[in-house]
Structure formats: structure tokens, C-alpha cells
Design a protein around this motif. Sequence first.
Motif, PDB file in Angstrom:
ATOM      1  N   ALA A 274       0.794  -1.230   0.000  1.00 46.83           N
ATOM      2  CA  ALA A 274       0.000   0.000   0.000  1.00 46.83           C
ATOM      3  C   ALA A 274       0.826   1.280   0.000  1.00 46.83           C
ATOM      4  CB  ALA A 274      -0.969  -0.014   1.188  1.00 46.83           C
ATOM      5  N   PRO A 275       1.865   1.413   0.807  1.00 46.81           N
ATOM      6  CA  PRO A 275       2.629   2.671   0.812  1.00 46.81           C
ATOM      7  C   PRO A 275       3.387   2.941  -0.477  1.00 46.81           C
ATOM      8  CG  PRO A 275       2.993   1.440   2.843  1.00 46.81           C
ATOM      9  CD  PRO A 275       2.289   0.527   1.908  1.00 46.81           C
ATOM     10  N   ARG A 276       3.480   1.954  -1.381  1.00 46.37           N
ATOM     11  CA  ARG A 276       4.154   2.202  -2.661  1.00 46.37           C
ATOM     12  C   ARG A 276       3.435   3.291  -3.435  1.00 46.37           C
ATOM     13  NH1 ARG A 276       7.520  -1.557  -4.513  1.00 46.37           N
ATOM     14  NH2 ARG A 276       8.377   0.276  -5.563  1.00 46.37           N
ATOM     15  N   SER A 277       2.169   3.529  -3.135  1.00 43.35           N
ATOM     16  CA  SER A 277       1.346   4.582  -3.738  1.00 43.35           C
ATOM     17  C   SER A 277      -0.046   4.080  -4.078  1.00 43.35           C
ATOM     18  CB  SER A 277       1.990   5.151  -5.020  1.00 43.35           C
ATOM     19  OG  SER A 277       1.400   6.374  -5.352  1.00 43.35           O
ATOM     20  N   ILE A 278      -0.478   3.015  -3.417  1.00 41.90           N
ATOM     21  CA  ILE A 278      -1.723   2.360  -3.801  1.00 41.90           C
ATOM     22  C   ILE A 278      -2.973   3.149  -3.403  1.00 41.90           C
ATOM     23  CG2 ILE A 278      -1.601   0.977  -1.711  1.00 41.90           C
ATOM     24  CD1 ILE A 278      -3.096  -1.204  -3.029  1.00 41.90           C
ATOM     25  N   PHE A 301       7.252   7.988   1.721  1.00 41.52           N
ATOM     26  CA  PHE A 301       8.197   9.003   1.265  1.00 41.52           C
ATOM     27  C   PHE A 301       9.119   8.451   0.179  1.00 41.52           C
ATOM     28  CE2 PHE A 301      12.204  11.481   1.780  1.00 41.52           C
ATOM     29  CZ  PHE A 301      11.697  12.712   1.382  1.00 41.52           C
ATOM     30  N   VAL A 302       9.534   7.206   0.311  1.00 39.92           N
ATOM     31  CA  VAL A 302      10.376   6.594  -0.731  1.00 39.92           C
ATOM     32  C   VAL A 302       9.545   6.350  -1.990  1.00 39.92           C
ATOM     33  CG1 VAL A 302      11.786   4.610  -1.370  1.00 39.92           C
ATOM     34  CG2 VAL A 302      11.912   5.532   0.955  1.00 39.92           C
ATOM     35  N   GLY A 303       8.375   5.724  -1.830  1.00 43.62           N
ATOM     36  CA  GLY A 303       7.464   5.546  -2.950  1.00 43.62           C
ATOM     37  C   GLY A 303       7.845   4.432  -3.901  1.00 43.62           C
ATOM     38  N   ALA A 304       7.562   4.669  -5.187  1.00 39.00           N
ATOM     39  CA  ALA A 304       7.705   3.637  -6.215  1.00 39.00           C
ATOM     40  C   ALA A 304       8.926   3.904  -7.089  1.00 39.00           C
ATOM     41  CB  ALA A 304       6.426   3.587  -7.052  1.00 39.00           C
ATOM     42  N   ASN A 305       9.004   3.192  -8.202  1.00 38.58           N
ATOM     43  CA  ASN A 305      10.129   3.336  -9.122  1.00 38.58           C
ATOM     44  C   ASN A 305       9.930   4.526 -10.050  1.00 38.58           C
ATOM     45  OD1 ASN A 305      11.290   1.030  -8.058  1.00 38.58           O
ATOM     46  ND2 ASN A 305      10.468  -0.314  -9.633  1.00 38.58           N
ATOM     47  N   THR A 309       3.594   4.651 -12.172  1.00 36.48           N
ATOM     48  CA  THR A 309       2.384   5.356 -11.767  1.00 36.48           C
ATOM     49  C   THR A 309       2.418   5.730 -10.280  1.00 36.48           C
ATOM     50  OG1 THR A 309       1.287   3.244 -11.308  1.00 36.48           O
ATOM     51  CG2 THR A 309       0.983   4.181 -13.499  1.00 36.48           C
ATOM     52  N   GLY A 310       3.495   5.361  -9.594  1.00 32.19           N
ATOM     53  CA  GLY A 310       3.615   5.650  -8.164  1.00 32.19           C
ATOM     54  C   GLY A 310       4.277   6.986  -7.893  1.00 32.19           C
ATOM     55  N   ILE A 387       0.339  15.121   9.803  1.00 32.82           N
ATOM     56  CA  ILE A 387       1.607  14.666   9.236  1.00 32.82           C
ATOM     57  C   ILE A 387       1.372  13.522   8.255  1.00 32.82           C
ATOM     58  CG2 ILE A 387       3.808  13.547   9.777  1.00 32.82           C
ATOM     59  CD1 ILE A 387       3.805  15.076  12.429  1.00 32.82           C
ATOM     60  N   PHE A 388       0.555  12.557   8.649  1.00 33.35           N
ATOM     61  CA  PHE A 388       0.280  11.392   7.805  1.00 33.35           C
ATOM     62  C   PHE A 388      -0.375  11.815   6.492  1.00 33.35           C
ATOM     63  CE2 PHE A 388      -1.827   7.553   6.364  1.00 33.35           C
ATOM     64  CZ  PHE A 388      -0.943   6.548   6.711  1.00 33.35           C
ATOM     65  N   GLU A 389      -1.392  12.674   6.559  1.00 31.28           N
ATOM     66  CA  GLU A 389      -2.100  13.105   5.353  1.00 31.28           C
ATOM     67  C   GLU A 389      -1.196  13.956   4.459  1.00 31.28           C
ATOM     68  OE1 GLU A 389      -5.565  12.372   4.853  1.00 31.28           O
ATOM     69  OE2 GLU A 389      -5.422  11.117   6.637  1.00 31.28           O
ATOM     70  N   THR A 390      -0.302  14.740   5.055  1.00 24.34           N
ATOM     71  CA  THR A 390       0.606  15.578   4.277  1.00 24.34           C
ATOM     72  C   THR A 390       1.570  14.726   3.469  1.00 24.34           C
ATOM     73  OG1 THR A 390       0.481  17.346   5.937  1.00 24.34           O
ATOM     74  CG2 THR A 390       2.330  17.420   4.403  1.00 24.34           C
ATOM     75  N   PHE A 391       2.201  13.739   4.104  1.00 29.80           N
ATOM     76  CA  PHE A 391       3.088  12.837   3.383  1.00 29.80           C
ATOM     77  C   PHE A 391       2.320  12.063   2.317  1.00 29.80           C
ATOM     78  CE2 PHE A 391       6.222  13.582   6.662  1.00 29.80           C
ATOM     79  CZ  PHE A 391       7.428  13.323   6.032  1.00 29.80           C
ATOM     80  N   SER A 392       1.118  11.621   2.643  1.00 33.07           N
ATOM     81  CA  SER A 392       0.304  10.856   1.705  1.00 33.07           C
ATOM     82  C   SER A 392      -0.043  11.686   0.476  1.00 33.07           C
ATOM     83  CB  SER A 392      -0.974  10.369   2.395  1.00 33.07           C
ATOM     84  OG  SER A 392      -1.744   9.573   1.523  1.00 33.07           O
ATOM     85  N   ALA A 393      -0.327  12.975   0.689  1.00 36.95           N
ATOM     86  CA  ALA A 393      -0.681  13.855  -0.432  1.00 36.95           C
ATOM     87  C   ALA A 393       0.523  14.124  -1.322  1.00 36.95           C
ATOM     88  CB  ALA A 393      -1.250  15.167   0.098  1.00 36.95           C
ATOM     89  N   PHE A 394       1.632  14.552  -0.729  1.00 37.60           N
ATOM     90  CA  PHE A 394       2.807  14.892  -1.533  1.00 37.60           C
ATOM     91  C   PHE A 394       3.363  13.669  -2.260  1.00 37.60           C
ATOM     92  CE2 PHE A 394       7.390  15.275  -2.132  1.00 37.60           C
ATOM     93  CZ  PHE A 394       7.453  16.434  -2.887  1.00 37.60           C
ATOM     94  N   CYS A 395       3.356  12.524  -1.599  1.00 33.02           N
ATOM     95  CA  CYS A 395       3.886  11.297  -2.203  1.00 33.02           C
ATOM     96  C   CYS A 395       2.850  10.605  -3.082  1.00 33.02           C
ATOM     97  CB  CYS A 395       4.390  10.354  -1.116  1.00 33.02           C
ATOM     98  SG  CYS A 395       5.688  11.081  -0.088  1.00 33.02           S
ATOM     99  N   THR A 396       1.694  11.245  -3.285  1.00 38.44           N
ATOM    100  CA  THR A 396       0.578  10.751  -4.114  1.00 38.44           C
ATOM    101  C   THR A 396       0.229   9.305  -3.785  1.00 38.44           C
ATOM    102  OG1 THR A 396       1.955  10.024  -5.990  1.00 38.44           O
ATOM    103  CG2 THR A 396       1.241  12.320  -5.986  1.00 38.44           C
ATOM    104  N   VAL A 397       0.166   9.005  -2.484  1.00 35.47           N
ATOM    105  CA  VAL A 397      -0.150   7.648  -2.033  1.00 35.47           C
ATOM    106  C   VAL A 397      -1.643   7.477  -1.833  1.00 35.47           C
ATOM    107  CG1 VAL A 397       0.217   5.932  -0.224  1.00 35.47           C
ATOM    108  CG2 VAL A 397       2.105   7.398  -0.954  1.00 35.47           C
ATOM    109  N   GLY A 398      -2.262   8.384  -1.095  1.00 39.34           N
ATOM    110  CA  GLY A 398      -3.702   8.315  -0.913  1.00 39.34           C
ATOM    111  C   GLY A 398      -4.162   7.582   0.326  1.00 39.34           C
TER     112      GLY A 398
END
Length: 453
Positions: A274-278, A301-305, A309-310, A387-398
Amino acid sequence: MRKNPRPLNPFQMIALTFLFGLVIGTVLLSMPFSAAPGKEVTFLQALFTATSALCITGLAVLDTASTFSVWGELVIMVLIQIGGLGILTFGTAFAVFAGRRMGVQERLNLATQLGGVNAGEVKHILVQIFRFVMVIELAGTLLLYIHFLPLEGPVGGLYYAAFHAVSAFNNAGFALYPDSLMRFVDDKYVNLVISALVILGSMGFLVMASLLLHLQKPRQHRLDLNAWISIWTSVFLLLLGFFTITALEWNNPATLGKLHWSDRIMAGFFHSVAPRSIGFNTVDYGLMHHGTLLITIMLMFVGANPGSTGGGIKTTTFFVLITSVWSMLRGRGEMVAFKRRIEQDIVMRAGVVAVMSLSIIVFALFLLTITEQENMAQGKLTLLQIIFETFSAFCTVGLSMNATGQFSDAGKIILAFLMYVGRIGPLTFAIALSTRSTKGVIHYPADRNIQIG
């Protein structure tokens, strides 16, 4: 004599096309036909939803299924598809299939969006990407249709299968159920299909193409360094997330603790993906331990490749930063990975991306602590949720701790801006704002007397 306007550089083209897409998406979702009977979508809600869909994030201030009509849901699905491929990629792919020739500037713009590939190979790579996406999404739809057919009927099942397949592969996280996928927490089939789609989408188009060629012709085609780093870092992060999240939540009665042991393992694996950006979740993040949330934030914060699409700073950036630290600690003069040397300008670029990303996040957090001060005082929001929502938004995780809808209007605008910058990339955003780019022609003497650490 009037000078001709300077043409837009590729970074400005990427930024402006996404901005144009946000305007179109907001207008469409604001229309009466996009809302379900008896529902009304405000301009800010339409803007936030369009941004979340086009930037393939998944944060939502409205329940998708109950608020939007079928037409509104289709608009969201199209925005997800366009955002996942990239607007330039999506539009040009149709033009290429229609037989139109690509100009030099168009090739340069696409090469930048695809991750700096050779401009001469853009057309061939573009066709490969489009076919790869269509095949994977069609396969995902058929696999999910087997499950959704008895639940939603022949037509509804196909629609639900297609929507969730597109959302999963593009790492968007939009679901047609109000609890995301929590009702399927003990359904291993759905978990595995969704996870497979997410992993394929987050691997990156160029990485997947290189991997497929290597599997077909291992002697003629060797994996390049970018593919090696992307694949092994992805595997490492998946295993790290799986073992830490499963261990931390194993006995939590509000999350994994109430499940059968095999379902706990499945849920642990799903939430390492999920944290990959799902953006999907099968257990409530609002009930997880703080340690689990911290690990999730780090993985987000690390995200995908790169080229996927991540979101996030990307696995290659993370790898280069960690390897550069290790090389310096060992006293090595150059950075080596998989028996290949990594140039210093790549290390510098990775550092710039990480510092810029953290700077944007910290500044956004500062603004949100001001805009959400009243909500925090009333107990509607906590600092951890912000903090959680901010990282989720910038990292386009959702991913969300069920707090997105509690933000003020100003807070929602900040989150929408974070999704936009996170999707196009902080470097692209910064270069797009600059009026010109020049390289220094004067070289000054170096000074090694600066003390660090």
C-alpha cells in the motif's frame, strides 16, 4: 521588431498540461450530471477530487460511490488513466496510433516525462507502454470480474472490475466502496490481484520493458543499472514493510489481531504494498500503532520506481542516497553499485530531490498547523493525522487516517497543491517556474576547508 515568444521547455509543458487537465477535470466534476441524484458537489470538492484522480493519489473528501453518478465515476476513472500514463504520453499515444508524425520538440517533451529516455526512441517506447498498460488492465479486469460478478451482477460486476483494475494499476486508490477494500480483508483472491496490479504499475514502464527483454533474451540484453536498482530496492522495501507492519500489528485487536493467522499475513503483505502509492486499505489506519504509522510514512516518502504510476522520491533516489552515505563511511572515493560506477551529478540530483521534497513537506506542515489550529483544538484533527495526510498527499499515495474530510477549506487547498507538485515532481515544478536555465561559464577555485558534520 517584436521578438517571438520563447518556446516552453519540457518541464513547463509537463506542469502546464497537468494544470490544464486539473481545470478540465474540475469543470466536469462540477457539472450536475456528475453528481448522484440528490447530491451536490461544490467547486472545492470537485477541485480536490479532480486533483486526487489526475495526480493518482486517492485522498478523498467525498464518498465516490454515493456522491457521484456513473458519469462522474467515469470522469474520475478517465482522469486516473490519463494521470497514470501522463497527459503528454496519453495524448500523443492516440495521435501516434492515428498516424500523426511527432515533431522534435514533442519528442523532447515526452522523453522528459518518460524519465529522460533517448528522444529518438520515444515513439517505439510510447507504443510499448500503451500496449503494456492496456494488456495488464484488461487482464486485471477479467480477473476481478470473476469475483465481482456474483456480488454486483453481470454489468455491475464488469464496471466494478474495470474501475478497480484501472485504479489499482495506476496506483490511484479510488474505490467504489465507502470502506475502500476493508470488506475484502479476508479475501485472498482480491488482495493478491490488487497487489499484483499495484506492483506492476509501481515498477515503472521502462523497468518492466527491460526486465521482459532480459527474460526473453538474457544473453543479448542485460539489465541496466536503473532496472537493477529499481527491482532490488522494491523487493527490499516490500520485505521490510511486510515484516515490520505484520510484527507490529500482529496482536493489535483493532487491526490484524482479530483475523485468522493466514489473513494476518495477507493483510500485512497488502499493507506493505500500500505505501508504494496504492491508496487502498483493508484495515483502518486510524487504529494502527504509532510505530506502524511511522514505518508507513517512511515507505510512502520513498514511494515507487521512476517512470511508474507511483509517487514518492522514488526508489532509485533512496538507493543512491543510502549508497552514497555507505561509500563515504567506508572512505571510498567513488560510488559503486552492482559493479558499476554512479556519477557524482546523479548523487547530487538525488540529494536535491530529497531535500526539496522534505522542504516542501515541512513548509506545508507549518501552514497546516496554522490553518488547522481550530480543528486541532476541537479534537477533530491530531498532529499525527496532519503529518500522515501531508506525506500521503505529496507522495501521491492516498492512504488516510480517516481525516481528509476534517481539514478546513484552506487545508484542502494545501493538500491539493501537494498532490500536484508531488505528481509532476519537485524538480520539474521548480524548473518550470524558472524563466531560464544557464550553466556557469566561469569556474571558481575550489575550497575544501568547509567542515561538514
